[in-house]
Design an enzyme around this catalytic site. Structure first.
Site, PDB file in Angstrom:
ATOM      1  CG  HIS A 159      -3.260  -5.121   3.312  1.00 18.19           C
ATOM      2  ND1 HIS A 159      -2.846  -4.282   2.309  1.00 18.19           N
ATOM      3  CD2 HIS A 159      -3.502  -6.305   2.717  1.00 18.19           C
ATOM      4  CE1 HIS A 159      -2.831  -4.931   1.163  1.00 18.19           C
ATOM      5  NE2 HIS A 159      -3.239  -6.161   1.382  1.00 18.19           N
ATOM      6  CG  ASP A 172      -1.592  -1.336   1.415  1.00 23.16           C
ATOM      7  OD1 ASP A 172      -2.460  -1.658   0.608  1.00 23.16           O
ATOM      8  OD2 ASP A 172      -1.230  -2.089   2.351  1.00 23.16           O
TER       9      ASP A 172
HETATM   10  N1  LIG Z   1      -0.502  -8.086   2.322  1.00 21.99           N
HETATM   11  C1  LIG Z   1      -0.500  -7.857   1.008  1.00 21.99           C
HETATM   12  O1  LIG Z   1      -0.137  -6.749   0.572  1.00 21.99           O
HETATM   13  C2  LIG Z   1      -0.925  -8.898   0.034  1.00 21.99           C
HETATM   14  C3  LIG Z   1      -1.375 -10.115   0.457  1.00 21.99           C
HETATM   15  N2  LIG Z   1      -1.767 -11.077  -0.438  1.00 21.99           N
HETATM   16  C4  LIG Z   1      -2.216 -12.352   0.123  1.00 21.99           C
HETATM   17  O2  LIG Z   1      -1.158 -13.313   0.053  1.00 21.99           O
HETATM   18  C5  LIG Z   1      -1.720 -14.612   0.091  1.00 21.99           C
HETATM   19  C6  LIG Z   1      -1.085 -15.501  -0.978  1.00 21.99           C
HETATM   20  O3  LIG Z   1      -1.433 -15.008  -2.251  1.00 21.99           O
HETATM   21  P1  LIG Z   1      -1.072 -15.832  -3.588  1.00 21.99           P
HETATM   22  O4  LIG Z   1       0.337 -16.274  -3.566  1.00 21.99           O
HETATM   23  O5  LIG Z   1      -1.578 -15.015  -4.693  1.00 21.99           O
HETATM   24  O6  LIG Z   1      -2.049 -17.068  -3.390  1.00 21.99           O
HETATM   25  P2  LIG Z   1      -1.968 -18.514  -4.099  1.00 21.99           P
HETATM   26  O7  LIG Z   1      -3.288 -19.172  -3.898  1.00 21.99           O
HETATM   27  O8  LIG Z   1      -1.397 -18.398  -5.468  1.00 21.99           O
HETATM   28  O9  LIG Z   1      -0.871 -19.251  -3.205  1.00 21.99           O
HETATM   29  C7  LIG Z   1      -1.098 -19.525  -1.855  1.00 21.99           C
HETATM   30  C8  LIG Z   1      -0.321 -20.773  -1.538  1.00 21.99           C
HETATM   31  O10 LIG Z   1      -0.426 -21.011  -0.145  1.00 21.99           O
HETATM   32  C9  LIG Z   1      -0.486 -22.405   0.021  1.00 21.99           C
HETATM   33  N3  LIG Z   1      -0.999 -22.708   1.350  1.00 21.99           N
HETATM   34  C10 LIG Z   1      -2.280 -22.775   1.767  1.00 21.99           C
HETATM   35  N4  LIG Z   1      -2.328 -23.162   3.051  1.00 21.99           N
HETATM   36  C11 LIG Z   1      -1.064 -23.304   3.466  1.00 21.99           C
HETATM   37  C12 LIG Z   1      -0.469 -23.713   4.678  1.00 21.99           C
HETATM   38  N5  LIG Z   1      -1.204 -24.029   5.753  1.00 21.99           N
HETATM   39  N6  LIG Z   1       0.869 -23.782   4.759  1.00 21.99           N
HETATM   40  C13 LIG Z   1       1.628 -23.478   3.681  1.00 21.99           C
HETATM   41  N7  LIG Z   1       1.138 -23.123   2.495  1.00 21.99           N
HETATM   42  C14 LIG Z   1      -0.201 -23.032   2.393  1.00 21.99           C
HETATM   43  C15 LIG Z   1      -1.365 -22.898  -1.114  1.00 21.99           C
HETATM   44  O11 LIG Z   1      -1.161 -24.274  -1.366  1.00 21.99           O
HETATM   45  C16 LIG Z   1      -0.875 -22.025  -2.262  1.00 21.99           C
HETATM   46  O12 LIG Z   1       0.179 -22.641  -2.997  1.00 21.99           O
HETATM   47  C17 LIG Z   1      -3.235 -14.420  -0.057  1.00 21.99           C
HETATM   48  O13 LIG Z   1      -3.842 -14.482   1.216  1.00 21.99           O
HETATM   49  C18 LIG Z   1      -3.339 -13.032  -0.634  1.00 21.99           C
HETATM   50  O14 LIG Z   1      -4.577 -12.448  -0.363  1.00 21.99           O
HETATM   51  C19 LIG Z   1      -1.692 -10.871  -1.784  1.00 21.99           C
HETATM   52  C20 LIG Z   1      -1.244  -9.660  -2.261  1.00 21.99           C
HETATM   53  C21 LIG Z   1      -0.848  -8.582  -1.396  1.00 21.99           C
HETATM   54  O1  LIG Z   2      -6.355  -7.297  -2.731  1.00 19.87           O
HETATM   55  C1  LIG Z   2      -6.056  -8.480  -2.493  1.00 19.87           C
HETATM   56  O2  LIG Z   2      -6.849  -9.349  -2.148  1.00 19.87           O
HETATM   57  C2  LIG Z   2      -4.602  -8.814  -2.546  1.00 19.87           C
HETATM   58  C3  LIG Z   2      -3.923  -7.774  -1.769  1.00 19.87           C
HETATM   59  O3  LIG Z   2      -3.899  -7.800  -0.553  1.00 19.87           O
HETATM   60  C4  LIG Z   2      -3.468  -6.574  -2.477  1.00 19.87           C
HETATM   61  O4  LIG Z   2      -3.281  -6.591  -3.694  1.00 19.87           O
HETATM   62  O5  LIG Z   2      -3.271  -5.570  -1.791  1.00 19.87           O
END
Ligand SMILES: NC(=O)C1=CN([C@@H]2O[C@H](COP(=O)(O)OP(=O)(O)OC[C@H]3O[C@@H](n4cnc5c(N)ncnc54)[C@H](O)[C@@H]3O)[C@@H](O)[C@H]2O)C=CC1
Ligand SMILES: O=C([O-])CC(=O)C(=O)O
Length: 327
Positions: free
Chosen positions: A186, A158
């Site tokens: 967030h 952000d």
């Molecule tokens: N804080 C931020 O700024 C942001 C946060 N996110 C969040 O990050 C997270 C991951 O996003 P992506 O990589 O796009 O999702 P994704 O679905 O592509 O990958 C998530 C991975 O986590 C694994 N997973 C699920 N449970 C697990 C566990 N107990 N232990 C280990 N691995 C586990 C899944 O198998 C999957 O491979 C989501 O919650 C998303 O909303 C995404 C973008 C920005």
């Molecule tokens: O918006 C979402 O769900 C993924 C995220 O946290 C971001 O891009 O900031």
């Protein structure tokens, strides 16, 4: 510089963010010190993760000292100095990040407990998986032997988005923008603050001189950027999230720039009237793995209302996870 590898755990390593994050970590984004990657996934994703490890091997990165993968958090987290907790379900179109609390909360109780048992004494833990603030609260609440200041949640994405929007509006390069702050959650209630940010050393709100743009354009664009990316890409931000995860870890371990600060969500000590006991984003300076909330900023009525709205949402999330028995 120590030549002992920094042991870095990444959870959700076979996911979208992992696919960008691992290659940045392995290629030296945290400096010249070699890194050993410890990658945690759920059992069905281990095969895909093996493929990612084959690709890491094929890059022959000089700074990559080793890779271990597994589905057992206590084994993967053993002796780690940095844990990047990414693995969690992402939201889809029409969802708010808070809708993920129940689905993702349990992941962070188990991982908090495992870190508490086996992580290195100097561990730092950054939570990216959503809803990041309250997941960090769950993890730290389940790791009573790890000091609470070792946990943070990611609002750096952000923060970077806010810098980029302000740079585009003012025509200044991103390097001229300093003292940006994201306050609160967030989530769509977050408050990106231009009243303390600076453009080339001048107050950003004054340089912009357009309260309507600030309220009706800047704040919603930054706060709803994640949803806009989901809408456009069909899946949530990944490379930018990985980049912000690296920026946050690098600054935490090696320090924020002189005369500047960064945004990090940390357990509130009551600063700026933010209730204690929630993980909320603040302006912080960092040095050698420690952070301090920047003190003494004047908060006017507009900012007060925005900060209070976002921290009220965090207090509600805290109440929900308390009811769910996660903290
Ligand atoms: N804080 C931020 O700024 C942001 C946060 N996110 C969040 O990050 C997270 C991951 O996003 P992506 O990589 O796009 O999702 P994704 O679905 O592509 O990958 C998530 C991975 O986590 C694994 N997973 C699920 N449970 C697990 C566990 N107990 N232990 C280990 N691995 C586990 C899944 O198998 C999957 O491979 C989501 O919650 C998303 O909303 C995404 C973008 C920005
Ligand atoms: O918006 C979402 O769900 C993924 C995220 O946290 C971001 O891009 O900031």
């Amino acid at each position: 510089m120590s030549s002992t590898p920094l042991k870095v755990a990444v959870t959700g390593a076979a996911g979208q963010i992992g696919y960008s994050l691992l290659f940045r970590l392995a290629s030296g984004a945290l400096g010249d010190r070699p890194v050993e990657l410890r990658l945690l996934e759920i059992t069905p994703a281990l095969k895909a993760l093996e493929g990612v490890v084959m690709e890491l091997d094929d890059c022959a990165f000089p700074t990559l000292a080793g890779v271990e993968i597994g589905d057992d958090a206590e084994k993967v987290f053993d002796g780690v100095n940095l844990a990047l907790l990414v693995g969690a379900r992402p939201r889809g179109p029409g969802m708010e990040r808070g809708d993920l609390l129940e689905a993702n909360g349990a992941i962070f109780t188990a991982q908090g407990k495992a870190l508490n048992k086996v992580a290195a004494d100097d561990v730092r833990i950054g939570v990216t998986g959503n809803p990041a603030n309250t997941n960090a609260l769950i993890a730290l609440s389940n790791a009573p032997d790890i000091p609470t200041d070792r946990f943070s949640a990611l609002t750096r994405l952000d923060h970077n988005r806010a810098i980029s929007q302000l740079a585009a509006k003012t025509g200044a390069p991103v390097t001229d923008i300093t003292r940006m702050t994201i306050w609160g959650n967030h989530s769509a209630t977050q408050y990106p603050d231009l009243f303390h940010a600076e453009v080339g050393g001048r107050n950003a709100a004054e340089v912009v001189g357009d309260q309507r743009w600030l309220e009706d354009d800047f704040i919603p664009t930054v706060a709803k950027r994640g949803a806009a990316i989901i809408e456009a890409r069909g899946s949530s931000s990944a490379a930018s999230a990985a980049s912000a995860t690296i920026d946050a870890a690098r600054d935490w371990l090696f320090g924020s720039a002189k005369d500047d600060w960064v945004s990090m969500a940390v357990l509130s000590d009551g600063s700026y009237g933010v209730p204690e006991g929630i993980v909320s984003s603040f302006p912080v300076t960092t040095k050698d793995g420690d952070w301090e909330i920047v003190q003494g900023l004047e908060i006017d009525d507009f900012s007060r209302g925005r900060i209070d709205a976002s921290t009220a949402e965090l207090s509600e999330e805290r109440a929900t996870v308390t009811e769910l028995g996660l903290i």
